[in-house]
Design a protein around this motif. Structure first.
Motif, PDB file in Angstrom:
ATOM      1  N   ARG A  45     -19.847  16.704 -21.274  1.00  0.00           N
ATOM      2  CA  ARG A  45     -20.822  17.130 -22.337  1.00  0.00           C
ATOM      3  C   ARG A  45     -21.114  18.663 -22.239  1.00  0.00           C
ATOM      4  O   ARG A  45     -20.534  19.056 -23.210  1.00  0.00           O
ATOM      5  N   ARG A  46     -21.104  19.344 -21.333  1.00  0.00           N
ATOM      6  CA  ARG A  46     -20.709  20.600 -21.389  1.00  0.00           C
ATOM      7  C   ARG A  46     -19.278  21.263 -21.149  1.00  0.00           C
ATOM      8  O   ARG A  46     -18.940  21.877 -21.387  1.00  0.00           O
ATOM      9  N   SER A  47     -17.928  20.874 -20.713  1.00  0.00           N
ATOM     10  CA  SER A  47     -17.307  21.621 -20.755  1.00  0.00           C
ATOM     11  C   SER A  47     -15.883  20.490 -22.317  1.00  0.00           C
ATOM     12  O   SER A  47     -15.251  21.710 -22.772  1.00  0.00           O
ATOM     13  N   GLY A  48     -16.054  19.710 -22.669  1.00  0.00           N
ATOM     14  CA  GLY A  48     -15.759  18.833 -23.313  1.00  0.00           C
ATOM     15  C   GLY A  48     -13.992  18.949 -22.641  1.00  0.00           C
ATOM     16  O   GLY A  48     -12.915  18.388 -23.217  1.00  0.00           O
ATOM     17  N   ALA A  49     -13.856  18.980 -21.202  1.00  0.00           N
ATOM     18  CA  ALA A  49     -12.308  19.604 -21.107  1.00  0.00           C
ATOM     19  C   ALA A  49     -12.059  17.725 -20.098  1.00  0.00           C
ATOM     20  O   ALA A  49     -12.765  16.587 -20.574  1.00  0.00           O
ATOM     21  N   VAL A  50     -10.439  17.702 -20.263  1.00  0.00           N
ATOM     22  CA  VAL A  50     -10.430  15.907 -19.938  1.00  0.00           C
ATOM     23  C   VAL A  50     -10.979  16.357 -18.520  1.00  0.00           C
ATOM     24  O   VAL A  50     -10.855  16.824 -17.357  1.00  0.00           O
ATOM     25  N   ILE A  51     -11.414  15.180 -17.874  1.00  0.00           N
ATOM     26  CA  ILE A  51     -12.125  15.132 -16.266  1.00  0.00           C
ATOM     27  C   ILE A  51     -11.344  13.568 -15.179  1.00  0.00           C
ATOM     28  O   ILE A  51     -10.955  12.540 -15.698  1.00  0.00           O
ATOM     29  N   ASN A  52     -10.713  14.620 -14.510  1.00  0.00           N
ATOM     30  CA  ASN A  52      -9.766  13.961 -13.701  1.00  0.00           C
ATOM     31  C   ASN A  52     -10.476  13.615 -12.185  1.00  0.00           C
ATOM     32  O   ASN A  52     -11.179  14.262 -11.998  1.00  0.00           O
TER      33      ASN A  52
END
Length: 310
Positions: free
Chosen positions: A76-83
């Motif tokens: 939610r806070r980063s917006g990054a792809v989570i791996n």
């Protein structure tokens, strides 16, 4: 392998190699790992590679519950792809290692592409005092450690994660691991583009010489043509040097405290974000830009965040 003009920066936040006594900056608790990831994303990381740890001892934690405390807020806070890692720790079984990815269905998960000796014990020459007893045992026991990733293990991870639509960061620690990936490609277990993470400089895998990097690049090109996206990580002091060489050869970079605790000779990195900023300075010098998370999603053909399990 076509270059789009954008370079994917991955940040590996904590891992399972380094222990808490090695650096006061290594994140351990869910809150620390979340903050570490947010800072790395703000610095320019498109992908965040995530391990969990026991918040009291810092030991690797591959429980679904451990990851569930991190991933929703981090996403939610980063917006990054989570791996999510399926490597976990080399001391774990593959059944333990795959559970978080199987249950939580991330866009991306790491997958080691072969078994190999995994020697962490040389670090005992540099670190002599440890807060937790497990830390010394963790390093010492690696003298007799084979990180098991058999063909059956790899097939199990691919099969269990397939229903969730998760794609993979294929971690290749030696040339033979590229051929192992080709085996699974030929059998139809995975489809392009193949996100290949070449790992350099860990004892038991390929070295960190410039010829090693060229060998991995040439082999991947011959086996996969235009069907792969090539990234590299260098262990320890080799991190930025290898990253610079790979980017100049058309590749992408992974940095972070999982792979190196350093931001220069004798200088501890205060965060993974500091290393991301150093990687971006390499890109700037080469006239390149860091990819956004959505640009990385497009390059890797990821499913997006609408169907993850967290």
């Amino acid at each position: 392998m076509a270059r789009t003009g954008k370079v994917i920066l991955t940040s590996a936040l904590t891992g399972a190699i380094h222990t808490p006594s090695m650096s006061p900056h290594l994140p351990v608790t869910p809150e620390e790992i979340i903050e570490e990831g947010v800072r790395a994303a703000e610095a320019g990381a498109a992908i965040l590679h995530v391990h969990a740890r026991n918040p009291k001892t810092g030991q690797p934690d591959q429980s679904v519950e451990g990851f569930a405390k991190i991933l929703p807020e981090l996403s939610r806070r980063s917006g990054a792809v989570i791996n999510i890692t399926t490597g976990g720790s080399p001391f774990m079984t593959v059944a333990e290692r795959v559970e978080p990815a199987r249950h939580l269905r991330p866009e991306l998960a790491s997958l080691n592409m072969g078994s190999f000796n995994f020697g962490l014990f040389p670090m005992l020459k540099r670190y002599h005092e440890f807060t937790h007893q497990w830390e010394r045992e963790h390093l010492e026991s690696s003298r007799n450690l084979v990180f098991r990733n058999t063909f059956a293990d790899i097939e199990q991870v691919l099969t269990l994660c397939a229903p969730g639509g998760t794609r993979f960061e294929f971690e290749c620690y030696d040339v033979g691991h590229l051929y192992n990936l080709k085996h699974f490609v030929d059998r139809g277990f995975v489809r392009p583009p193949f996100f290949i993470q070449s790992v350099f400089g860990l004892l038991g895998g390929i070295g960190a010489h410039h010829e090693d990097i060229a060998t991995m690049r040439r082999t991947a090109e011959r086996l996969f043509g235009n069907d792969y996206v090539w990234s590299v990580l260098g262990a320890g002091a080799a991190q930025m040097r290898i990253g610079a060489m790979a980017v100049a050869m058309g590749g992408h970079i992974r940095v972070g405290l999982e792979d190196s605790l350093w931001a220069g000779p004798g200088k501890l990195a205060t965060s993974s974000a500091e290393q991301v900023r150093l990687a971006r300075s390499i890109l700037k010098g080469l006239g390149l830009e860091a990819a956004t998370p959505d640009e990385a999603r497009a390059m890797l053909k990821l499913k997006g965040t609408s169907d993850v399990g967290f």
